[in-house]
Structures are given as C-alpha cells and as structure tokens.
Design a protein around this motif. Structure first.
Motif, mmCIF file in Angstrom:
data_model
loop_
_atom_site.group_PDB
_atom_site.id
_atom_site.type_symbol
_atom_site.label_atom_id
_atom_site.label_comp_id
_atom_site.label_asym_id
_atom_site.label_seq_id
_atom_site.Cartn_x
_atom_site.Cartn_y
_atom_site.Cartn_z
ATOM 1 N N ASP A 150 75.855 129.916 -57.222
ATOM 2 C CA ASP A 150 74.737 130.846 -57.376
ATOM 3 C C ASP A 150 75.209 132.290 -57.425
ATOM 4 N N VAL A 151 76.355 132.586 -56.787
ATOM 5 C CA VAL A 151 76.905 133.946 -56.846
ATOM 6 C C VAL A 151 77.266 134.311 -58.280
ATOM 7 N N PRO A 196 71.580 124.407 -30.819
ATOM 8 C CA PRO A 196 71.754 125.839 -30.560
ATOM 9 C C PRO A 196 73.126 126.347 -30.985
ATOM 10 N N ASP A 197 74.150 125.512 -30.830
ATOM 11 C CA ASP A 197 75.499 125.933 -31.215
ATOM 12 C C ASP A 197 75.593 126.193 -32.717
ATOM 13 N N GLU A 198 74.994 125.313 -33.529
ATOM 14 C CA GLU A 198 75.024 125.516 -34.976
ATOM 15 C C GLU A 198 74.257 126.773 -35.357
ATOM 16 N N ALA A 199 73.106 126.995 -34.721
ATOM 17 C CA ALA A 199 72.307 128.182 -35.006
ATOM 18 C C ALA A 199 73.075 129.449 -34.630
ATOM 19 N N ARG A 200 73.755 129.438 -33.464
ATOM 20 C CA ARG A 200 74.532 130.606 -33.054
ATOM 21 C C ARG A 200 75.686 130.857 -33.992
ATOM 22 N N SER A 201 76.321 129.784 -34.471
ATOM 23 C CA SER A 201 77.436 129.939 -35.387
ATOM 24 C C SER A 201 77.009 130.610 -36.680
ATOM 25 N N VAL A 202 75.862 130.194 -37.233
ATOM 26 C CA VAL A 202 75.344 130.800 -38.457
ATOM 27 C C VAL A 202 74.944 132.241 -38.214
ATOM 28 N N ALA A 203 74.326 132.525 -37.054
ATOM 29 C CA ALA A 203 73.931 133.898 -36.729
ATOM 30 C C ALA A 203 75.147 134.805 -36.628
ATOM 31 N N SER A 204 76.227 134.272 -36.066
ATOM 32 C CA SER A 204 77.463 135.043 -35.937
ATOM 33 C C SER A 204 78.056 135.349 -37.298
ATOM 34 N N ARG A 205 78.088 134.361 -38.208
ATOM 35 C CA ARG A 205 78.631 134.597 -39.547
ATOM 36 C C ARG A 205 77.760 135.595 -40.319
ATOM 37 N N SER A 206 76.455 135.541 -40.088
ATOM 38 C CA SER A 206 75.535 136.412 -40.828
ATOM 39 C C SER A 206 75.713 137.873 -40.430
ATOM 40 N N ARG A 207 76.167 138.100 -39.194
ATOM 41 C CA ARG A 207 76.344 139.482 -38.728
ATOM 42 C C ARG A 207 77.645 140.094 -39.182
ATOM 43 N N LYS A 208 78.572 139.270 -39.663
ATOM 44 C CA LYS A 208 79.887 139.786 -40.091
ATOM 45 C C LYS A 208 79.781 140.535 -41.405
ATOM 46 N N ARG A 223 74.878 134.461 -46.626
ATOM 47 C CA ARG A 223 76.216 134.153 -47.121
ATOM 48 C C ARG A 223 77.174 135.250 -46.680
ATOM 49 N N HIS A 224 78.434 135.072 -47.044
ATOM 50 C CA HIS A 224 79.455 136.043 -46.656
ATOM 51 C C HIS A 224 79.203 137.424 -47.252
ATOM 52 N N ASP A 225 78.456 137.469 -48.389
ATOM 53 C CA ASP A 225 78.182 138.760 -49.016
ATOM 54 C C ASP A 225 76.892 139.403 -48.502
ATOM 55 N N GLY A 226 76.286 138.782 -47.491
ATOM 56 C CA GLY A 226 75.091 139.353 -46.877
ATOM 57 C C GLY A 226 73.779 138.920 -47.509
ATOM 58 N N PRO A 242 63.277 129.614 -50.483
ATOM 59 C CA PRO A 242 63.404 130.686 -51.481
ATOM 60 C C PRO A 242 64.290 131.801 -50.906
ATOM 61 N N TYR A 243 65.092 132.415 -51.740
ATOM 62 C CA TYR A 243 65.979 133.472 -51.248
ATOM 63 C C TYR A 243 65.195 134.679 -50.744
ATOM 64 N N SER A 244 63.961 134.824 -51.191
ATOM 65 C CA SER A 244 63.146 135.975 -50.789
ATOM 66 C C SER A 244 62.281 135.687 -49.570
ATOM 67 N N VAL A 245 62.458 134.530 -48.939
ATOM 68 C CA VAL A 245 61.570 134.146 -47.845
ATOM 69 C C VAL A 245 61.667 135.123 -46.666
ATOM 70 N N ARG A 246 60.532 135.347 -46.017
ATOM 71 C CA ARG A 246 60.477 136.207 -44.837
ATOM 72 C C ARG A 246 60.184 135.360 -43.602
ATOM 73 N N LYS A 247 60.521 135.911 -42.446
ATOM 74 C CA LYS A 247 60.271 135.184 -41.197
ATOM 75 C C LYS A 247 58.786 134.880 -41.035
ATOM 76 N N SER A 248 57.936 135.795 -41.451
ATOM 77 C CA SER A 248 56.495 135.586 -41.322
ATOM 78 C C SER A 248 56.031 134.379 -42.133
ATOM 79 N N GLU A 249 56.675 134.138 -43.298
ATOM 80 C CA GLU A 249 56.320 132.987 -44.126
ATOM 81 C C GLU A 249 56.747 131.684 -43.461
#
Length: 252
Positions: free
Chosen positions: A49-50, A240-252, A198-201, A171-178
């Motif tokens: 998709d990139v 929770p571990d998988e969720a934390r792992s994804v959250a950590s990668r998303s912040r990089k 993704r790695h590119d944010g 959808p890539y445009s999804v919001r938390k409220s949705e």
C-alpha cells in the motif's frame, strides 16, 4: 524538483493514450459516480500500500485494498478509494504510468466490485475468486449462512479472551469516535482505543480496543465482519502485551 519514480511516463505511451484516457474529454464525459473509486491492474507482485500511496502522490487516499487470488497470493490488482470525486478523476490521469518497471492500468470501477472483493476475502480468505464479468450480478455482503459461520467461528470461539480485541481492515481515515460508535452498546471510551500506525506514521488499518472485562470483549465479537464506513472489519482476541507493543511502535 526531484522526479517521482512512481509517476514516470511509459516509453510506449503516446499522446493517443492521453487522449483516449482523458476523463475530461467529451467522449468520456459523464456524471461523476457516487463513490470515488478506481481499480488498478498490472501492479508489481511485491507491491504494498505504501507503493500505491507513492504512485498517487499528491492525492488524498482514504483506503487501499490489495486483491489476492484464490491461493492467497497477490493478484496484481487493487482498489483505491479517494477523498472525493475530483481526486478519483485526477487518479485516472495516471493510467499507463510506471510503478518500477511495470506500467499500471488505472480505470473506473463500480462500488459493487470493491464490495465483492471484500466479501470474497471474508468468505474464502482470498479476493481473486469473484467473476470479473458478472460482478454486478453478485451481492456485496459477506455470506451469513449457518455453514459459512461454522467455517469461520470455531477458531475464534476457542481462543482465550482478555479484555482486549484487535480490529483489522479498518478504513485508514477511521477516528476513535467512529470505533466507539461501532461498539455502541458496549460503551467503549475513546481513551481505551489504540489506532495502529506503520513505521512511517500512517494508519495501518488496525486498532486495539479495551473492554470492561474479558466477558464483555467476547460478547463484542458479535460485531465481527460488520461495516465501519465501507469496510468489513475483522475482530480477533488479543492481549494487553500485543496492544502495548503496537502502541510502542506507533510512537517511534
């Protein structure tokens, strides 16, 4: 200005092609469709998709759907949804342009084709087994027969549940409220939703949602394969571990 390697003219393309595929010409003039969608054919088999985002650089993409064949391998086709009709019209002007060493066909298609491809994945785990000629005759919703549900449900039912569910195919445009609205009666709060990147944010199409308990999370699986926007969303038990792992990668 640096040239875009994903938007280079194919040497075999001529001005006649530009005339033939000009969406603004009188010959091809028509009322805009109700869904800003194009279909791509001839993509490299290692396309992601990139690569498609780069190919349509400058246009506002809402969703990319890479289609697999019945063996689960990429078919070389994709569906791309844009933010509006004009964006889709501009995308058509990139027909017969190169991605890497291959030229890519970009052409109009019906929303039904897009839905059929999604439904095909949901029912069979592949996108490529829908009829290219008779797609308009086939329904878009995923199969909901008892036999189809029996094929899909047992594995998820037998998995161990925590209070976390993973969502895939958003959808890539999804919001938390949705997402919170999607789970309606389960009263999910937005600060318990983590949208993956993704790695590119850019959004990955995945998210993690925390419920009040593992029991609530399992009940919320009734939303599996339901729509958010135009996408069928898959739900999976997570941790929770998988969720934390994804959250950590998303912040990089």
């Amino acid at each position: 200005m640096e040239s875009n390697p994903y938007f280079t003219a194919n040497p075999s393309s001529s001005s006649s092609y530009q005339q033939q595929y000009n969406p603004y010409s009188r010959r091809y003039h028509h009322e805009p469709s109700t869904f800003p969608l194009v279909r791509l054919r001839g993509l490299p088999f290692n396309c992601t998709d990139v690569d498609i985002f780069k190919f349509f650089s400058g246009l506002d993409i809402v969703d990319v759907f890479l289609a697999n064949n019945k063996d689960g391998k990429f078919s070389g086709e994709a569906f791309v949804v844009f933010a509006g009709h004009m964006q889709a019209e501009l995308a058509l002007q990139r027909d017969r342009q190169n991605m890497g060493r291959r030229y890519v066909e970009v052409f109009r298609c019906k929303k039904q084709e897009y839905y059929n491809a999604i439904a095909s994945e949901v029912s069979d785990g592949a996108y490529g087994n829908f009829d290219h000629h008779n797609h308009s005759q086939r329904g878009s919703p995923p199969p909901t027969t008892t036999s189809a549900r029996r094929k899909r449900s047992p594995n998820k039912d037998e998995m161990e549940y925590t209070e976390i569910l993973k969502l895939r195919g958003l959808p890539y445009s999804v919001r938390k409220s949705e997402i919170a609205k999607f789970f309606g009666e389960f009263e999910v709060v937005e600060n318990k939703i983590q949208i993956g990147c993704r790695h590119d944010g850019k959004p990955s199409g995945e998210a993690f949602v925390e419920f009040a308990s593992a029991e609530e999370a399992k009940k919320a699986m009734c939303k599996d394969k339901m729509l958010i926007g135009s996408r069928y969303v898959e739900l999976f038990p997570s941790t929770p571990d998988e969720a934390r792992s994804v959250a950590s990668r998303s912040r990089k």
